[in-house]
Write a protein that holds these residues in place. Sequence first.
Motif, PDB file in Angstrom:
ATOM      1  N   THR A 224      18.029   6.508  -8.770  1.00  0.00           N
ATOM      2  CA  THR A 224      16.822   5.940  -9.351  1.00  0.00           C
ATOM      3  C   THR A 224      17.194   4.830 -10.322  1.00  0.00           C
ATOM      4  OG1 THR A 224      14.794   6.425 -10.607  1.00  0.00           O
ATOM      5  CG2 THR A 224      16.780   7.643 -11.223  1.00  0.00           C
TER       6      THR A 224
ATOM      7  N   ARG B 193      20.020   7.251   0.780  1.00  0.00           N
ATOM      8  CA  ARG B 193      18.859   7.082  -0.075  1.00  0.00           C
ATOM      9  C   ARG B 193      18.693   8.248  -1.053  1.00  0.00           C
ATOM     10  NH1 ARG B 193      13.939   4.632   3.522  1.00  0.00           N
ATOM     11  NH2 ARG B 193      15.151   3.659   5.191  1.00  0.00           N
TER      12      ARG B 193
ATOM     13  N   GLY C  97       8.316   8.764  -7.695  1.00  0.00           N
ATOM     14  CA  GLY C  97       8.678   7.347  -7.684  1.00  0.00           C
ATOM     15  C   GLY C  97       9.608   7.028  -6.528  1.00  0.00           C
ATOM     16  N   TRP C  98      10.563   7.925  -6.274  1.00  0.00           N
ATOM     17  CA  TRP C  98      11.493   7.754  -5.154  1.00  0.00           C
ATOM     18  C   TRP C  98      10.745   7.779  -3.825  1.00  0.00           C
ATOM     19  CZ3 TRP C  98      12.810  11.061  -1.093  1.00  0.00           C
ATOM     20  CH2 TRP C  98      13.955  10.720  -0.359  1.00  0.00           C
TER      21      TRP C  98
ATOM     22  N   GLN D 125       7.622   6.946  -3.244  1.00  0.00           N
ATOM     23  CA  GLN D 125       6.856   5.712  -3.100  1.00  0.00           C
ATOM     24  C   GLN D 125       7.753   4.544  -2.722  1.00  0.00           C
ATOM     25  OE1 GLN D 125       3.699   5.197  -2.990  1.00  0.00           O
ATOM     26  NE2 GLN D 125       2.926   7.174  -3.713  1.00  0.00           N
ATOM     27  N   ARG D 126       8.991   4.569  -3.165  1.00  0.00           N
ATOM     28  CA  ARG D 126       9.907   3.474  -2.879  1.00  0.00           C
ATOM     29  C   ARG D 126      10.466   3.558  -1.460  1.00  0.00           C
ATOM     30  NH1 ARG D 126      12.657   4.258  -6.832  1.00  0.00           N
ATOM     31  NH2 ARG D 126      14.629   5.140  -6.132  1.00  0.00           N
ATOM     32  N   HIS D 127      10.800   4.762  -1.012  1.00  0.00           N
ATOM     33  CA  HIS D 127      11.479   4.910   0.273  1.00  0.00           C
ATOM     34  C   HIS D 127      10.570   5.365   1.415  1.00  0.00           C
ATOM     35  CE1 HIS D 127      15.535   4.209  -1.272  1.00  0.00           C
ATOM     36  NE2 HIS D 127      15.207   4.946  -2.314  1.00  0.00           N
TER      37      HIS D 127
ATOM     38  N   PRO E  66       6.727   5.304   1.435  1.00  0.00           N
ATOM     39  CA  PRO E  66       5.365   5.134   0.917  1.00  0.00           C
ATOM     40  C   PRO E  66       4.284   5.613   1.872  1.00  0.00           C
ATOM     41  CG  PRO E  66       6.314   3.022   1.582  1.00  0.00           C
ATOM     42  CD  PRO E  66       7.428   4.016   1.598  1.00  0.00           C
TER      43      PRO E  66
END
Length: 353
Positions: free
Chosen positions: A6, A199, A272-273, A275-277, A279
């Motif tokens: 992160t 990831r 948050g992770w 949503q980034r990888h 979504p």
Amino acid sequence: MKTRGTARNPANRFQPIATDRTFDDGWYQDPDDELCPDSVATEVMRETVTSIISRNQSPDVPFDQSINPYRGCEHACIYCFARPTHAYWDLSPGLDFETRLIAKPNAARKLRETFDKPGYRPSPIALGMNTDAYQPIEREHRITRSLLEVMRDYHHPVSIITKGGLILRDLDLLTELASDNLCSVRISLTTLDNDLKRRMEPRTAAPATRLALIRKLSAAGVPVGIILGPVIPFVNDHEIEEILEAASEAGARQASWIMLRLPYELDELFQGWLQRHFPERASHVMNRIRDLRGGRSYDSTFGRRMTGTGPYAELIRQRFRQRARKLGLNLHQSEPLRTDLFRRPGGEQMVLW
């Protein structure tokens, strides 16, 4: 950030000061700016500990003693349940947990002092339960190896859970301990997908390397199994059968599983992770997680926190049990590690000399 789980560094729950990132003070850096760093270096601080063994009373884990050579973990697994413990050191469970680490250089000496106390009664010690004892900084600091040397000298039982390839460096000690049934190892095997591993667990050993660890440990006579965890709905749950088959073929004889846990700050970091990888499926994943936890992101109740409840949890349990049974995993109860061989090399009065 490259090779980090992160880039976020949220304030910990004990910190009364929060940063307002909506205010533009003119120091904002564009992530596309070549001058903006794409990662940060690892910083290792030293802690002189006054005691080294932690005692556990949780009914959810099969040990009552553990040792963590380090605080924080460079493996950077985004799902790590230990992230919130960094808050106790006034550090963030986010990027700080991966980059601002604490080593315990006097750990082996403290362990000897503990073992030399006349009132000490041996029971298996779980090594590296909160953070991985074979994370990358172990290569330089060698605290885990020094602890294993003490275990060997005192004939003390030890169990290890790791996803680090560095464990093979200590195969000589592990083999010697295992020959007297004083050692067992579990390899954490979360995915066979290299991209997902990159990831989700950026600085851990590759899936193929972990399978190779199982083969080499098993061939050396070290009892080895796997922990399939955490199981994350719609992220790695489709791999359960494949992971068990690969582990069995590599020589694992025991297997267990754990459902994803999101205590404290980990909830924000994991979402948050997602949503980034992922979504497109983030809300779907979180809805299923809340179904497992009675409508919340996390339920810390003993007996439920490791597996969750409801139809999905039961489905995972059945899938795991059926494939493990078919592969012959867990057919025989693993023999308890011995405690009757414990000895003090210099006698109980050794510490007086």
